[in-house]
Design an enzyme around this catalytic site. Structure first.
Site, PDB file in Angstrom:
ATOM      1  N   HIS A 391      41.739  39.892  34.106  1.00  0.00           N
ATOM      2  CA  HIS A 391      41.768  39.227  35.414  1.00  0.00           C
ATOM      3  C   HIS A 391      42.338  40.166  36.476  1.00  0.00           C
ATOM      4  O   HIS A 391      41.727  40.383  37.533  1.00  0.00           O
ATOM      5  CB  HIS A 391      42.611  37.957  35.310  1.00  0.00           C
ATOM      6  CG  HIS A 391      42.730  37.182  36.588  1.00  0.00           C
ATOM      7  ND1 HIS A 391      41.976  36.064  36.855  1.00  0.00           N
ATOM      8  CD2 HIS A 391      43.519  37.355  37.682  1.00  0.00           C
ATOM      9  CE1 HIS A 391      42.281  35.590  38.049  1.00  0.00           C
ATOM     10  NE2 HIS A 391      43.226  36.358  38.574  1.00  0.00           N
ATOM     11  N   GLU A 392      43.503  40.729  36.202  1.00  0.00           N
ATOM     12  CA  GLU A 392      44.145  41.601  37.192  1.00  0.00           C
ATOM     13  C   GLU A 392      43.365  42.901  37.379  1.00  0.00           C
ATOM     14  O   GLU A 392      43.327  43.458  38.487  1.00  0.00           O
ATOM     15  CB  GLU A 392      45.592  41.891  36.787  1.00  0.00           C
ATOM     16  CG  GLU A 392      46.485  40.657  36.685  1.00  0.00           C
ATOM     17  CD  GLU A 392      46.520  39.812  37.948  1.00  0.00           C
ATOM     18  OE1 GLU A 392      46.247  40.347  39.041  1.00  0.00           O
ATOM     19  OE2 GLU A 392      46.801  38.600  37.841  1.00  0.00           O
ATOM     20  N   HIS A 395      40.821  42.356  40.074  1.00  0.00           N
ATOM     21  CA  HIS A 395      41.384  42.544  41.416  1.00  0.00           C
ATOM     22  C   HIS A 395      41.518  44.030  41.748  1.00  0.00           C
ATOM     23  O   HIS A 395      41.183  44.476  42.855  1.00  0.00           O
ATOM     24  CB  HIS A 395      42.770  41.897  41.500  1.00  0.00           C
ATOM     25  CG  HIS A 395      42.762  40.407  41.552  1.00  0.00           C
ATOM     26  ND1 HIS A 395      42.031  39.692  42.473  1.00  0.00           N
ATOM     27  CD2 HIS A 395      43.421  39.477  40.798  1.00  0.00           C
ATOM     28  CE1 HIS A 395      42.229  38.396  42.290  1.00  0.00           C
ATOM     29  NE2 HIS A 395      43.060  38.241  41.280  1.00  0.00           N
ATOM     30  N   HIS A 398      38.217  45.824  42.372  1.00  0.00           N
ATOM     31  CA  HIS A 398      37.732  45.390  43.688  1.00  0.00           C
ATOM     32  C   HIS A 398      38.444  46.174  44.793  1.00  0.00           C
ATOM     33  O   HIS A 398      37.810  46.713  45.715  1.00  0.00           O
ATOM     34  CB  HIS A 398      37.972  43.888  43.843  1.00  0.00           C
ATOM     35  CG  HIS A 398      37.297  43.276  45.026  1.00  0.00           C
ATOM     36  ND1 HIS A 398      37.386  41.929  45.324  1.00  0.00           N
ATOM     37  CD2 HIS A 398      36.526  43.808  46.011  1.00  0.00           C
ATOM     38  CE1 HIS A 398      36.699  41.676  46.424  1.00  0.00           C
ATOM     39  NE2 HIS A 398      36.170  42.797  46.864  1.00  0.00           N
TER      40      HIS A 398
END
Length: 601
Positions: A391-392, A395, A398
């Site tokens: 998940h991290e 980020h 991105h």
């Protein structure tokens, strides 16, 4: 692990700690840059009253503002990362406090900028842009500031509102003080007879207990505090809603929702489409709740039964080193370039992995335009930490793509799009694990993990969004937002979403009293839209759709170069339409069917 058992930061293996020296080699280098930024801010007001004097002057002023903001951001990120790695370190406590003051000074010194820019007549500003190549490159940046022009009040009125900002923020602050500081929660017994003091953290954990009596006592005793103060909390929330409606009205917006979504230039159709589409697929959530009721073997299912694990602990466990290998395999559909960034994160110490005394809890991705997109974890061997890692990393990739492909002025991305990349990675991991493990118990756990994610995000956050919009509309129509009124409607909406299998005529009718998001002014819907968009993209990529993959990667690189809704359209997704939400819920339906089939075995 208790605080007394935790290692100090110095006792942890430095190979699993982030390396912040690319930002500042030493704390002394930080101090030098801090002083340079402080001195630089003395130039901030050199352009006050001059922005409209010429195109060259305006371009210089914007670049100064961007450059000083860049310096302040670098300092602020470094300070908060240092503080978060060990909040007991007094040096970094002071450093973090200093940079907070620097942020405030930066905002104050450039307070004149936006109103003065918007005071330039539109035709005159357009002519200035046309004659200056630097302003042409800044066109989107300027437009995003000046589109507020019609909603800005005369200077003396803006000053009056600014001076009253503490008054307008008082309802939110009052709720925060009550919820986080003043409320005293009872003590209950856990399944072993130990006294457990209820807090916001222990409440969630205890609702996962396999002992139903513990869950019941937790739910009833926790809510007893909010029930006791329901009238006060109704007044506080009602005041917050009145503030949103008042601000929207005086600024010429048609509604509080229109004003809130205007910040990110999001059409209201996005919100309406979410409510209508999810509302039309509630039969799937009802089916999942009924399945939970059957698996738990409970005739009188209550809302406090909605979080206890259905399938026990997963029969798989991962070390961090194993998780790195799994991550690279799971994200392989994203292509070699994407994987090279993941590998760089592992090799160049972007990630602070393990707990230590004083380290901030939870997980996040953070960085500045010039830094790596660092990741804070508190790793525990297991499936949940694996999902947190991917998940991290979503980020961080991105952020990496955006900063490598966009100039400073467009080197971030709006909150409306922030959760897509992270949830995309989670979807890819889910599919990889299902393809890799044949064990039925493992498959059931992984599928249920996904289903709970949809329940908690797409359904629950949309439920919040529907209630939030309802109370704004009711207040605008003159309806007093009393405790009784909000209880009645919240019970109805809970019944609508969760269906007849669970009892909604309980303390859950007071849930609105404790949800901080209702003070965030139309924020919560973005969790649902982001989750749906990520699930839509993941499905396409896993089907081998190379065109969608290319468009998705271009989205990750686009930053703020376009408005969020247009960025998504260029990626092939129109978020004013319902198809992407339906496709995400189709995946939920597919996974639900898979779980039902596995359970029959």
């Amino acid at each position: 692990m208790s605080e007394s058992q935790l290692k100090t930061r110095e006792q942890n293996d430095p190979r699993y700690q982030w390396d912040l020296t690319p930002m500042f080699k030493t704390d002394e280098a930080f101090e030098e840059s801090y002083q340079a930024a402080l001195n630089g801010l003395e130039k901030a007001k050199d352009y006050e009253g001059k922005l409209g004097s010429s195109a060259e002057t305006l371009a210089e002023a914007i670049d100064l503002r961007l450059d000083l903001g860049r310096q302040v951001s670098n300092l602020g990120v470094y300070a908060h990362l240092k503080y978060d790695q060990d909040s007991t370190n007094s040096t970094y406590q002071q450093m973090d406090a200093k940079t907070s003051q620097l942020y405030s000074k930066y905002a104050q010194d450039f307070a004149y900028f936006d109103p003065e820019l918007m005071s330039i007549e539109a035709n005159e500003l357009e002519a200035m842009i046309d004659e200056n190549s630097r302003l042409q490159a800044l066109r989107q940046y300027i437009d995003n500031l000046t589109r507020f022009r019609e909603h800005v009040l005369p200077p003396e009125q803006e000053l009056l509102l600014a001076n009253a900002s503490e008054i307008f923020n008082s309802a939110s602050k009052t709720f925060g003080l009550l919820n986080n500081s003043d409320f005293e929660f009872p003590t209950i017994k856990d399944s072993e007879g130990n006294d457990i003091k209820l807090t916001h953290a222990t409440y969630g954990k205890l609702l996962e207990s396999t002992d139903r009596e513990v869950r019941k006592n937790t739910f009833e005793q926790f809510y007893s505090v909010f029930v006791q103060y329901a009238n006060t909390l109704a007044h506080v929330l009602g005041t917050e809603i009145k503030t949103h409606n008042f601000d929207a009205k005086i600024r010429g917006f048609s509604s509080a929702r229109s004003a809130a979504l205007f910040d990110n230039n999001i059409p209201e159709a996005v919100y309406d489409t979410l409510l209508e589409t999810v509302g039309g697929r509630l039969d799937l959530l009802h089916r999942y709740v009924e399945l939970r009721k059957q698996l738990l073997g409970i005739e009188d299912l209550e809302m406090y039964d909605m979080y206890t694990p259905l399938l026990g602990e997963p029969a798989i466990e991962f070390t961090y080193e194993e998780a790195k290998e799994i991550t690279l395999k799971a994200l392989a559909p994203m292509g070699d370039d994407y994987l090279s960034i993941i590998q760089e994160a592992f090799d160049n110490s972007w990630i602070d992995v393990y707990e230590n005394k004083g380290k901030r809890s939870g997980a996040y991705s953070s960085g500045s335009y010039d830094s790596y997109p660092y990741i804070l974890l508190n790793w525990q061997d297991g499936l949940n930490s694996l999902y947190t890692l991917v998940h991290e990393l979503g980020h961080s990739v991105h952020s990496y793509y955006t900063r490598k492909n966009q100039p400073l002025e467009y080197g971030g991305y709006p909150i409306f799009l922030a959760e897509i990349a992270s949830t995309m990675n989670e979807n890819l991991l889910t599919q990889y694990l299902l393809d890799t493990y044949d064990d039925v118990e493992i498959k059931k756990y992984i599928i249920n993990h996904f289903l709970d994610g949809v329940k908690g995000t797409m359904y629950r956050q949309t439920q919040f969004a529907e209630f939030e919009h309802f109370i704004h509309e009711q207040d605008a129509a003159g309806q007093p937002l009393t405790s009784e009124f909000m209880q009645e409607h919240y019970q109805r909406i809970n019944e609508k979403y969760y269906g007849p299998a669970v009892n909604s005529n309980s303390e859950i009718r007071y849930e609105w009293t404790r949800i901080p998001h209702f003070y965030y002014n139309y924020y919560v819907f973005q969790y649902s839209t982001g989750f749906a968009a990520a699930t839509y993209f993941a499905k396409k990529v896993l089907e081998g759709d190379q065109e969608t993959l290319e468009k998705y990667l271009n989205f990750l690189k686009s930053g703020r170069s376009h408005y969020a809704i247009d960025t998504m359209k260029m990626a092939g997704l129109d978020m004013t339409q319902k198809e992407y939400i339906d496709e995400a819920l189709d995946v939920f339906e597919q996974r639900l069917g898979e779980l039902e089939a596995l359970l029959e075995k």
